[in-house]
Motif scaffolding. Structure first.
Motif, PDB file in Angstrom:
ATOM      1  N   LEU A 242       0.917  -1.322   0.031  1.00  0.00           N
ATOM      2  CA  LEU A 242       0.119   0.047   0.007  1.00  0.00           C
ATOM      3  C   LEU A 242       0.754   1.408  -0.093  1.00  0.00           C
ATOM      4  O   LEU A 242       0.568   2.220  -0.870  1.00  0.00           O
ATOM      5  CB  LEU A 242      -0.926  -0.040   1.041  1.00  0.00           C
ATOM      6  CG  LEU A 242      -1.759   1.217   1.368  1.00  0.00           C
ATOM      7  CD1 LEU A 242      -3.143   1.278   0.399  1.00  0.00           C
ATOM      8  CD2 LEU A 242      -2.579   1.410   2.829  1.00  0.00           C
TER       9      LEU A 242
ATOM     10  N   TYR B  52      -6.241  -1.747   1.255  1.00  0.00           N
ATOM     11  CA  TYR B  52      -5.631  -3.045   1.808  1.00  0.00           C
ATOM     12  C   TYR B  52      -5.738  -3.197   3.326  1.00  0.00           C
ATOM     13  O   TYR B  52      -5.468  -2.212   4.001  1.00  0.00           O
ATOM     14  CB  TYR B  52      -4.350  -3.221   1.044  1.00  0.00           C
ATOM     15  CG  TYR B  52      -3.705  -4.525   1.202  1.00  0.00           C
ATOM     16  CD1 TYR B  52      -3.897  -5.743   0.825  1.00  0.00           C
ATOM     17  CD2 TYR B  52      -2.687  -4.582   2.336  1.00  0.00           C
ATOM     18  CE1 TYR B  52      -3.438  -6.965   0.551  1.00  0.00           C
ATOM     19  CE2 TYR B  52      -2.065  -5.930   2.500  1.00  0.00           C
ATOM     20  CZ  TYR B  52      -2.547  -7.275   1.877  1.00  0.00           C
ATOM     21  OH  TYR B  52      -1.738  -8.296   2.142  1.00  0.00           O
TER      22      TYR B  52
ATOM     23  N   ALA C  29      -9.101  -1.255   4.173  1.00  0.00           N
ATOM     24  CA  ALA C  29     -10.131  -1.891   3.192  1.00  0.00           C
ATOM     25  C   ALA C  29     -11.183  -2.189   4.289  1.00  0.00           C
ATOM     26  O   ALA C  29     -12.432  -2.251   3.951  1.00  0.00           O
ATOM     27  CB  ALA C  29      -9.616  -3.068   2.656  1.00  0.00           C
TER      28      ALA C  29
ATOM     29  N   ASN D 210      -5.967  -9.555  -4.288  1.00  0.00           N
ATOM     30  CA  ASN D 210      -5.893  -8.723  -3.159  1.00  0.00           C
ATOM     31  C   ASN D 210      -5.043  -7.280  -3.568  1.00  0.00           C
ATOM     32  O   ASN D 210      -5.477  -6.318  -2.730  1.00  0.00           O
ATOM     33  CB  ASN D 210      -4.811  -9.106  -1.902  1.00  0.00           C
ATOM     34  CG  ASN D 210      -5.589 -10.492  -1.364  1.00  0.00           C
ATOM     35  OD1 ASN D 210      -6.890 -10.490  -1.246  1.00  0.00           O
ATOM     36  ND2 ASN D 210      -4.872 -11.372  -0.962  1.00  0.00           N
ATOM     37  N   ARG D 211      -4.406  -7.103  -4.641  1.00  0.00           N
ATOM     38  CA  ARG D 211      -3.795  -6.013  -4.955  1.00  0.00           C
ATOM     39  C   ARG D 211      -3.985  -5.569  -6.190  1.00  0.00           C
ATOM     40  O   ARG D 211      -4.168  -6.578  -7.133  1.00  0.00           O
ATOM     41  CB  ARG D 211      -2.560  -5.959  -4.498  1.00  0.00           C
ATOM     42  CG  ARG D 211      -1.942  -6.340  -3.112  1.00  0.00           C
ATOM     43  CD  ARG D 211      -0.480  -6.102  -3.019  1.00  0.00           C
ATOM     44  NE  ARG D 211      -0.046  -6.696  -1.712  1.00  0.00           N
ATOM     45  CZ  ARG D 211       0.120  -5.855  -0.622  1.00  0.00           C
ATOM     46  NH1 ARG D 211      -0.294  -4.545  -0.621  1.00  0.00           N
ATOM     47  NH2 ARG D 211       0.625  -6.565   0.328  1.00  0.00           N
TER      48      ARG D 211
END
Length: 439
Positions: free
Chosen positions: A14, A159, A163, A438-439
């Motif tokens: 991040l 993230y 998140a 996830n990213r």
């Protein structure tokens, strides 16, 4: 002399991703290093996928020399111990090797460490204690350094904890009063990047910034509930009705998160995250502001600068639902296979017999399909194999539908609609497959 070549470790994270892109936009030559980049993240030939955690000091020193590095930014970090995650190895042992590598490189290098705020006597988790051990190693090394202790990071990307807070803001759920009142000072990721750029512009011989430790966060006090409320304002959900779960449900969720981490998943709700959340995030940014002249953005400015778009809202609403989808699919496949094999074997085999299936194949087919269902559920449960399991589940479901259409077409019109319901299950597996990133 000021830094011109910068190495960012953890450039897929991040903070690391934003800092890498920001410094490049400012004209610095930045080598971004991570164990893995998603295809969307790898935007430059200087984004390198390297197994840095297994590199010794000599290999790290060679990396520094090869790229003529003047400044190292270490954004590496893991929240909690688990499969593939070792806080001691990442936070302390790696930093020790990196400091040795800087000395062996023969170059004048400034070291910037992304650490955690708070006093050492308040550290209670392996995450914060190992981060603090790294700080002590850096301070004792004699290498020019800046230890940056950012508050809760507000960034365009989301993230982990950021998140989760977005999800809380989008859903009709409120935090218990104890957690909502926790001090929780944020910082905009832009201010972190600007600080690193400011350090890169300083001569390494400048004694005023040879060894500094700064808290990076807004000056105005705010609580965790206040941070969530700011996200609610951005999402337009500030006035929706909400339920407040008891604190023990948060602890239960953290235990379930710890369990899922053993399967390779990285949920934001884990015991370490809850412990750090209840500890709060506070600090004194005065020294940082005085030295750099940076006036930190408030959370209203940081979030207000990025109004919620439809993709922001969809992500926030679906973030926690993703875990429910994966868990329900894994349980569905395991349970269906287990029931057919151990509880209702005669009934499962009877369906095949009733539709004139060859008697010699009834037993083997019932056993094999049951074992296949259980295997698909287990594959979905583990993060490393989830994609394969979901694809296998889709193919198996389509196969069941095709075989039924040929051998037992009357099952399509049976009262409970077992085969008809397979279609929505396939769609749900496709949704889960598309949400795995996830990213």
């Amino acid at each position: 002399m000021p830094a011109t070549n910068i190495l960012v470790l953890g450039a897929s994270g991040l903070i690391g991703r934003y800092v890498t892109d920001d410094l490049r936009a400012r004209g610095f030559r930045v080598v971004g290093v991570a164990r893995h980049f998603s295809p969307a993240q790898k935007v430059s030939a200087l984004d390198l996928e390297l197994p840095v955690m297994s590199m010794d000091a000599a290999a790290l020193a060679q990396l520094l020399r090869t790229h003529d590095v003047d400044l190292v930014v270490n954004c590496l970090g893991v929240l909690q111990d688990g499969p593939g995650s070792d806080t001691q190895a990442v936070h302390r042992d790696f930093v020790a090797r990196l400091l040795e590598a800087i000395r062996e490189s023969g170059r004048a290098i400034r070291f910037v460490q992304i650490s955690v705020p708070g006093a050492a006597n308040e550290d209670r988790t392996a995450f914060s204690t190992t981060k603090r051990e790294a700080e002590r190693l850096i301070a004792a090394s004699g290498i020019p350094h800046a230890m940056l202790r950012p508050g809760f990071v507000i960034a365009p990307a989301a993230y982990g904890g950021s998140a989760m807070l977005r999800a809380l803001a989008a859903l009709p759920v409120d935090l218990p009063a104890g957690e909502a009142g926790t001090p929780f000072q944020p910082v905009a990721v832009e201010d972190i990047a600007e600080t690193i750029a400011w350090l890169a512009g300083r001569d390494i011989a400048d004694e005023s910034v040879r060894a500094v430790t700064w808290d990076l966060m807004q000056t105005q006090p705010i609580s965790l509930g206040g941070v969530v409320d700011q996200f609610r304002w951005s999402f337009g959900t500030a006035k929706q009705l909400r339920i407040t779960p008891p604190s023990f449900l948060i602890d239960l969720g953290a235990r379930l998160g710890d369990l899922s981490s053993r399967l390779g998943w990285m949920p934001p709700l884990r015991s370490t995250a809850i412990a750090e959340l209840r500890r709060g995030i506070t600090g004194d940014p005065a020294a940082w502001m005085a030295a750099t002249g940076i006036v930190p953005k408030t959370i209203a400015q940081a979030i207000g600068g990025h109004p919620a778009t439809i993709q922001d809202k969809w992500f926030a609403r679906l973030f926690l639902i993703k875990a429910l989808i994966i868990a329900s699919l894994a349980l569905f496949w395991v349970a269906s296979g287990f029931i057919a094999l151990f509880i209702s074997y005669d009934a499962a085999a009877g369906i095949l017999r009733a539709h004139h299936f060859p008697p010699a194949l009834v037993g083997p087919v019932t056993v094999l399909t049951s074992l296949m269902d259980i295997s698909i559920g287990i594959l979905i449960a583990f993060r490393r194999t989830a994609a394969f399991g979901l694809i296998a589940g889709i193919i198996a479901s389509l196969g069941y539908m095709a075989v039924a259409a040929i051998l037992t077409p009357d099952l399509w019109i049976e009262p409970l609609g077992a085969l008809v319901k397979t279609g929505p299950a396939i769609v749900l597996m496709l949704v889960a497959f598309l949400m795995l990133d996830n990213r």
